[in-house]
Write a protein that holds these residues in place. Structure first.
Motif, PDB file in Angstrom:
ATOM      1  N   GLU A 117      -2.710 -11.835   5.485  1.00 59.85           N
ATOM      2  CA  GLU A 117      -2.228 -11.754   4.107  1.00 59.85           C
ATOM      3  C   GLU A 117      -3.328 -11.289   3.163  1.00 59.85           C
ATOM      4  O   GLU A 117      -3.094 -10.483   2.252  1.00 59.85           O
ATOM      5  CB  GLU A 117      -1.693 -13.114   3.658  1.00 59.85           C
ATOM      6  CG  GLU A 117      -0.388 -13.532   4.309  1.00 59.85           C
ATOM      7  CD  GLU A 117      -0.596 -14.120   5.689  1.00 59.85           C
ATOM      8  OE1 GLU A 117      -1.770 -14.221   6.115  1.00 59.85           O
ATOM      9  OE2 GLU A 117       0.410 -14.472   6.336  1.00 59.85           O
ATOM     10  N   VAL A 118      -4.536 -11.795   3.361  1.00 60.30           N
ATOM     11  CA  VAL A 118      -5.662 -11.397   2.503  1.00 60.30           C
ATOM     12  C   VAL A 118      -5.979  -9.921   2.693  1.00 60.30           C
ATOM     13  O   VAL A 118      -6.210  -9.182   1.715  1.00 60.30           O
ATOM     14  CB  VAL A 118      -6.900 -12.274   2.810  1.00 60.30           C
ATOM     15  CG1 VAL A 118      -8.105 -11.800   2.017  1.00 60.30           C
ATOM     16  CG2 VAL A 118      -6.606 -13.730   2.503  1.00 60.30           C
ATOM     17  N   MET A 119      -5.964  -9.448   3.933  1.00 59.96           N
ATOM     18  CA  MET A 119      -6.231  -8.029   4.190  1.00 59.96           C
ATOM     19  C   MET A 119      -5.144  -7.144   3.593  1.00 59.96           C
ATOM     20  O   MET A 119      -5.437  -6.076   3.027  1.00 59.96           O
ATOM     21  CB  MET A 119      -6.335  -7.804   5.692  1.00 59.96           C
ATOM     22  CG  MET A 119      -7.482  -8.559   6.352  1.00 59.96           C
ATOM     23  SD  MET A 119      -7.479  -8.423   8.150  1.00 59.96           S
ATOM     24  CE  MET A 119      -7.819  -6.696   8.358  1.00 59.96           C
TER      25      MET A 119
ATOM     26  N   LEU B 163      -5.562  -4.111   0.779  1.00 62.78           N
ATOM     27  CA  LEU B 163      -5.070  -2.742   0.988  1.00 62.78           C
ATOM     28  C   LEU B 163      -4.064  -2.337  -0.078  1.00 62.78           C
ATOM     29  O   LEU B 163      -4.078  -1.190  -0.555  1.00 62.78           O
ATOM     30  CB  LEU B 163      -4.442  -2.639   2.381  1.00 62.78           C
ATOM     31  CG  LEU B 163      -5.416  -2.608   3.564  1.00 62.78           C
ATOM     32  CD1 LEU B 163      -4.673  -2.804   4.868  1.00 62.78           C
ATOM     33  CD2 LEU B 163      -6.178  -1.287   3.591  1.00 62.78           C
ATOM     34  N   ASN B 164      -3.197  -3.260  -0.461  1.00 63.43           N
ATOM     35  CA  ASN B 164      -2.223  -2.940  -1.508  1.00 63.43           C
ATOM     36  C   ASN B 164      -2.905  -2.667  -2.837  1.00 63.43           C
ATOM     37  O   ASN B 164      -2.482  -1.787  -3.600  1.00 63.43           O
ATOM     38  CB  ASN B 164      -1.229  -4.093  -1.657  1.00 63.43           C
ATOM     39  CG  ASN B 164      -0.317  -4.225  -0.459  1.00 63.43           C
ATOM     40  OD1 ASN B 164      -0.082  -3.268   0.266  1.00 63.43           O
ATOM     41  ND2 ASN B 164       0.201  -5.416  -0.235  1.00 63.43           N
TER      42      ASN B 164
ATOM     43  N   ALA C 264      -7.761   3.709   7.246  1.00 67.85           N
ATOM     44  CA  ALA C 264      -6.620   4.292   7.960  1.00 67.85           C
ATOM     45  C   ALA C 264      -6.527   3.775   9.392  1.00 67.85           C
ATOM     46  O   ALA C 264      -5.445   3.800   9.994  1.00 67.85           O
ATOM     47  CB  ALA C 264      -6.726   5.816   7.958  1.00 67.85           C
ATOM     48  N   LYS C 265      -7.628   3.299   9.953  1.00 69.55           N
ATOM     49  CA  LYS C 265      -7.600   2.779  11.325  1.00 69.55           C
ATOM     50  C   LYS C 265      -6.833   1.475  11.443  1.00 69.55           C
ATOM     51  O   LYS C 265      -6.492   1.055  12.553  1.00 69.55           O
ATOM     52  CB  LYS C 265      -9.033   2.590  11.828  1.00 69.55           C
ATOM     53  CG  LYS C 265      -9.786   3.920  11.989  1.00 69.55           C
ATOM     54  CD  LYS C 265     -11.215   3.692  12.451  1.00 69.55           C
ATOM     55  CE  LYS C 265     -11.946   5.033  12.570  1.00 69.55           C
ATOM     56  NZ  LYS C 265     -13.363   4.849  12.967  1.00 69.55           N
ATOM     57  N   TYR C 266      -6.581   0.821  10.320  1.00 76.11           N
ATOM     58  CA  TYR C 266      -5.802  -0.420  10.360  1.00 76.11           C
ATOM     59  C   TYR C 266      -4.309  -0.164  10.526  1.00 76.11           C
ATOM     60  O   TYR C 266      -3.523  -1.104  10.499  1.00 76.11           O
ATOM     61  CB  TYR C 266      -6.034  -1.228   9.079  1.00 76.11           C
ATOM     62  CG  TYR C 266      -7.382  -1.901   9.035  1.00 76.11           C
ATOM     63  CD1 TYR C 266      -7.612  -3.090   9.699  1.00 76.11           C
ATOM     64  CD2 TYR C 266      -8.430  -1.342   8.321  1.00 76.11           C
ATOM     65  CE1 TYR C 266      -8.849  -3.710   9.661  1.00 76.11           C
ATOM     66  CE2 TYR C 266      -9.674  -1.945   8.270  1.00 76.11           C
ATOM     67  CZ  TYR C 266      -9.879  -3.129   8.940  1.00 76.11           C
ATOM     68  OH  TYR C 266     -11.103  -3.746   8.899  1.00 76.11           O
TER      69      TYR C 266
ATOM     70  N   SER D 201       0.638  -1.906   5.212  1.00 74.76           N
ATOM     71  CA  SER D 201      -0.131  -1.563   4.014  1.00 74.76           C
ATOM     72  C   SER D 201      -1.040  -0.366   4.272  1.00 74.76           C
ATOM     73  O   SER D 201      -1.195   0.506   3.400  1.00 74.76           O
ATOM     74  CB  SER D 201      -0.958  -2.768   3.571  1.00 74.76           C
ATOM     75  OG  SER D 201      -0.137  -3.869   3.278  1.00 74.76           O
ATOM     76  N   ALA D 202      -1.643  -0.303   5.451  1.00 73.90           N
ATOM     77  CA  ALA D 202      -2.493   0.848   5.782  1.00 73.90           C
ATOM     78  C   ALA D 202      -1.676   2.132   5.871  1.00 73.90           C
ATOM     79  O   ALA D 202      -2.122   3.201   5.417  1.00 73.90           O
ATOM     80  CB  ALA D 202      -3.219   0.588   7.099  1.00 73.90           C
TER      81      ALA D 202
END
Length: 721
Positions: free
Chosen positions: A389-391, A395-396, A418-420, A431-432
């Motif tokens: 959730e934090v990640m 990203l958002n 972008a690798k996520y 999100s990524a």
């Protein structure tokens, strides 16, 4: 005096008679007025004592004063002088009776509005009486609203606004807060919704009184409107409960026609209350009415830096500053490092602070500042030591910043983020991918080759701009093929008219046989199918012609044709919808000719792209392409892609679908050819406490008992065989 006592005891009756025929009871009024004056003179000697007879006389003379203007000429001045001299020492109930008498006389035009407002603000607001303050505030709002019902009374409004501005400059906290509440209420009711009111309210944002400061900030942020919605929803819930109580009371008690009519009347009253809705303002028009937004933002930021208020008050300052910067594209460079100190996952209300960073981003902000913020967010949020959730929140936030200023993204950082897209957590990967999709439309060259996707028609005219550059156009993009749509529609309408004329020449003949009717129905169905096939073929043919025209036209021909169409005719709402559809198609269509031609030759026809221009989903997809239009919602930052919970209807559908092909639930019955379970199998499902005595008994058996039990078991097994 006996006559006076008789009149005092029958004041409501005398009041009714005077209103019906004032001339017939003039002498009675004079007699009662003299009695009132004698009692009112005694009030100055003992102002803090309650006098019921005096309160009744005050209400009586104020009710009938308009019937005898000559006799009661100095009545209002008498009331106002007493309030000026003894406002703080008067009995609370007596003071409230006098104030209500003055309000009644003001509603009948016997007192000036300005003089009454001055009396209320300068004298009465010093009293510690909440009911009195509420009465005064309600009267002033209703009075100003009544004066502006038919048309705007600009002279009165300007005078009252100047008076409110002088009150706001004073140090009396109660008077300042009431003046601010009155102006805010009048603005939201569209009575004082001008620039002067908005800027007077803006001046209270720098007040030393915390309550006044918070009220002004909430006004510009429209926070009180959400509270009003919650109150309205709570009142609706109360009305539903009341409706249940009404129906239950009618069902339980004795049935009669009188009680039935009473219940129906109560239900109709509730329905009328639900239909009444308040005027709601959802825009932020007050932010557009500021005289100097840059100076206002700078003063507000200086106040924020030196403020010792609570953290919630500082959040209100940050929210208003971010909205001002994003809405007016202001330059307040010190604001971004100030927010950067709070960007930590453990920070309280960190999602709101991230929202403020995104709101304050626009194209005129230097890219170095926003790049530093994006790196800080990536270092503190988008790491594998944090939760999904934090990640996703990090990203958002970066996506929302880049949607307003894509120069805030560094190429190396974008490659890392972008690798996520293949991360194990779905919220992070989604999100990524949304960030990748954003840069496919903003600047695909920053992405790696594998992440750019297929080249589309939209990317053909895409030219990334550097900081400070702009690319204004004198024509509407996509207007070059708009005439083709119009010609096709005109031809289609002509064909429809010809079909209608040809159908009118035929005569319908009714058949009596059912077989003939069935034959006619089958023929009509076949005709409908043929018409649908013809329409589909026409649409495909039309689409192929448009595609061919797009390929054949050069860039200069496109530009000249678009300029001619944009300047020669007035575009309608339908034309703009067509332009929107054309733009969406460009985002989807592949620009490589060989692949397009191969897809057309293989399938024989090209698939049509259906786009709903009114759907909310398209608005969400196009939100990233809109620049500085509207404000960001907290849901955009906190959006975490998870499986949504089913509502009641969908859950019932899944339950019913799972029951299909399954025997009905109920008591299990043994079918033929099936054996029951053994006692040894049943022991496995029993509770251990039930088996404990039996096991203990087995443990205490002697060796001889075990031999006998084994012998019996073997003999039983032998007999069964």
């Amino acid at each position: 005096m006996p006559g006076n006592d008789r009149l005092t005891r029958s004041l409501p009756h005398l009041q009714n008679l005077i209103k019906r025929d004032p001339d017939a009871y003039r002498e009675d009024f004079k007699l009662q007025y003299l009695h009132f004056e004698s009692q009112f003179m005694e009030l100055t000697a003992k102002p803090d004592i309650w006098n019921k007879s005096l309160a009744e006389n005050i209400s009586f003379v104020s009710q009938v004063a308009h019937c005898y203007p000559e006799e009661s000429k100095g009545l209002s001045q008498m009331f106002m002088d007493v309030l000026r001299l003894y406002s703080t020492v008067l009995n609370n109930d007596i003071r409230l009776v006098i104030v209500r008498a003055l309000i009644l006389m003001r509603n009948r035009g016997l007192i000036d509005c300005i003089s009454l407002c001055e009396l209320f603000f300068l004298r009465l607001l010093q009293c510690q009486d909440r009911l009195l303050r509420v009465t005064i505030q309600t009267h002033i709002i209703n009075d100003i609203k009544k004066q502006n019902e038919k048309h705007k009374n600009h002279k009165l409004n300007s005078t009252l606004q100047n008076f409110m501005y002088t009150i706001i400059k004073e140090s009396n906290a109660i008077a300042v807060k009431m003046a601010l509440d009155i102006m805010i209420d009048l603005y939201r009711k569209n009575i004082w919704n001008d620039t002067k009111t908005a800027n007077i309210i803006a001046s209270t944002c720098f007040s030393k009184i915390t309550k006044v400061q918070v009220a002004a900030l909430n006004f510009f942020l429209c926070n009180n409107q959400n509270k009003d919605k919650e109150k309205d929803s709570d009142s609706d819930d109360d009305e539903k409960l009341t409706k249940k109580e009404i129906l239950l009371g009618h069902r339980v008690g004795k049935k009669s026609a009188k009680r039935k009519k009473k219940a129906e009347r109560a239900l109709r009253t509730l329905e009328k209350q639900k239909k009444k809705k308040k005027v709601e303002i959802f825009d932020y028009s007050a932010l557009h009415l500021l005289y100097d937004p840059q100076d206002f933002a700078e003063r507000l930021f200086r106040q924020l830096e030196t403020s010792n208020e609570r953290f919630e008050v500082k959040l209100l300052h940050q929210d208003l500053l971010s909205r001002l910067i994003g809405l007016h594209q202001l330059l307040l460079l010190n604001f971004y490092p100030y927010l950067q100190r709070y960007i930590q996952p453990h920070q309280r209300q960190v999602t709101k602070i991230l929202l403020f960073v995104a709101q304050a981003s626009h194209e005129l902000v230097p890219p170095d500042i926003l790049q530093s913020i994006c790196k800080t967010i990536a270092n503190h949020f988008i790491t594998e030591r944090n939760s999904g959730e934090v990640m996703a929140v990090g990203l958002n936030t970066i996506r929302e910043i880049c949607s307003r200023c894509y120069l805030a993204m560094d190429e190396d950082l974008l490659h890392d983020l972008a690798k996520y897209k293949s991360y194990r957590d779905k919220s992070v990967s989604a999100s990524a991918r949304s960030l990748i999709q954003l840069f496919r439309e903003k600047n695909p060259q920053l992405l790696e080759r594998k992440d750019r996707g297929k080249p589309t028609e939209f990317q053909r005219d895409l030219v990334p701009l550097d900081y400070g550059q702009s690319n204004p156009k004198s024509y509407l993009e996509g207007a070059e093929i708009l005439q083709q749509h119009i010609d096709h529609q005109d031809q289609q309408s002509d064909n429809e008219q010809q079909d209608q004329l040809s159908e009118q020449d035929w005569i319908d003949v009714s058949h009596s046989d059912n077989d003939d009717d069935d034959v006619d129905d089958n023929e009509e169905e076949d005709d409908d199918d043929n018409n649908e096939e013809n329409n589909n073929q026409q649409q495909d043919h039309k689409q192929e012609n448009i595609d061919k025209m797009e390929k054949e036209m050069t860039e200069e021909e496109r530009r000249e044709r678009a300029i001619s169409i944009s300047t020669q005719r007035i575009l309608t709402q339908h034309d703009f919808e067509q332009l929107k559809i054309i733009e969406m198609k460009k985002r989807i269509q592949d620009r490589r000719k060989n692949r397009l031609e191969q897809s057309i030759s293989d399938t024989g026809k090209r698939k049509t792209i259906s786009i709903d221009t009114d759907s909310d989903s398209d608005n969400e997809n196009n939100k990233n392409s809109q620049e500085n239009l509207g404000l960001i919602s907290l849901k955009d930052i906190e959006r975490v892609h998870k499986k949504r919970a089913h509502d009641k209807e969908s859950r019932l559908e899944t339950v019913i679908a799972g029951r299909e092909g399954r025997p009905k639930f109920g008591k299990w019955k043994k079918e033929k050819g099936q054996a029951g379970t053994t006692n040894k199998e049943k022991l496995k499902t029993k509770n251990f406490q039930m088996l404990k005595p039996k096991l203990r008994k087995k443990q205490k058996r002697s060796f001889r008992d075990k031999q006998i039990a084994l012998r019996d078991a073997l003999l039983k097994d032998k007999r069964l065989r």
